[in-house]
Design a protein around this motif. Sequence first.
Motif, short mmCIF file in Angstrom:
data_model
loop_
_atom_site.label_atom_id
_atom_site.label_comp_id
_atom_site.label_asym_id
_atom_site.label_seq_id
_atom_site.Cartn_x
_atom_site.Cartn_y
_atom_site.Cartn_z
N PHE A 16 27.47 -14.76 13.35
CA PHE A 16 29.01 -15.75 12.58
C PHE A 16 28.25 -16.53 10.99
N TRP A 17 27.60 -17.85 11.08
CA TRP A 17 27.60 -18.54 9.87
C TRP A 17 27.26 -17.59 8.79
N LEU A 18 26.36 -16.56 9.03
CA LEU A 18 26.18 -14.81 7.81
C LEU A 18 27.93 -15.05 6.96
N LEU A 19 28.54 -15.11 7.89
CA LEU A 19 29.57 -14.19 7.65
C LEU A 19 30.50 -15.60 6.70
N GLU A 20 30.40 -16.89 7.42
CA GLU A 20 30.85 -17.78 6.23
C GLU A 20 29.68 -17.50 5.60
N GLU A 21 28.37 -17.60 5.01
CA GLU A 21 27.60 -17.96 4.12
C GLU A 21 28.22 -16.45 3.08
N LEU A 22 29.13 -15.59 3.10
CA LEU A 22 28.89 -14.57 2.53
C LEU A 22 30.48 -14.77 1.81
N GLY A 23 31.83 -15.70 2.76
CA GLY A 23 32.54 -15.69 2.11
C GLY A 23 33.58 -14.95 1.88
N GLN A 24 33.79 -13.96 3.11
CA GLN A 24 34.29 -12.88 3.16
C GLN A 24 35.52 -12.49 3.98
N PRO A 25 36.31 -12.84 4.18
CA PRO A 25 38.01 -12.31 4.99
C PRO A 25 37.38 -11.70 6.45
#
Length: 208
Positions: A16-25
Motif C-alpha cells: 500500500f505504501w509502495l503504491l502511494e510512493e509510485l503515484g500511479q492510479p
Amino acid sequence: MLKFYHSPWSRSSGVFWLLEELGQPYEIELVDIRAPGGVPEAYRAVQPNKKVPAIEHDGVVITERAAISVYLADRFHEAGLAPAIGEEARGPYLTTLVYCDSVFDPAISAKAQGWTYQSNNFSFGLFDDMVKYVEKKLTAHPYAAGDTFTAADTQLASGIGFTMNILKVLPALPVFTDYVARISERPAYQRAQARDAELIKQVTPPQF
C-alpha cells in the motif's frame, strides 16, 4: 488498470505504501482476512493461499510481496524506486526484498510462537542471526539498498515497524527505531497509514 487486493494492518500494508510512493492510479479491493468465516473461497482464484497482498495489472495477477514490489518498481521506473539492472545497488535491493519474505517474516513468526530449533532445521535460520544481519545492514547504510530510498525500504521498514512497535517481537534497537522514525516522515507513508486507519473500519479488526 491496477487493482490492489489489501487487508488493512497486514503484510499488504507495505505494498500500500509502495503504491502511494509510485503515484500511479489504482483501486483497492478489500480482503477481510480476519473474518470469522474466513476469506471467501472465490479469492483463491486470485491468491492460491487466500493471503494478501496481490495485485492485478492489465489482466495479469502477481502475488507475493517481493514479486509485487519488483514488478511495480520496474514497471513504473520513473518513480526512481528501483536500481536498474547493472547498477551496483541492484543486488542489495533484490536481496532485501526477498529476505523480508524468506527470512525476516518466518523468523519473526517462529519467535512469536516460541519455537525452539536449530539453525539448520528451517531454511530461514535463527531469529538472533536475522536481527544481527538487519542491524548490521542498517548500521552500514541509511537505507535497505544503500544510500538511497527504494521500494525495498517500504517492505523492510513496514516489517520492522510492525514487529517492533505492535507485535513487540523485534527488539527496539536504536538503529531500528532511528530507521523507522526517519522513514515515517515520508508523505507517502503517512498517506498510506491514514488510509489504513480508515479502511480498518470496514473489515474485521486484528486482535493484537
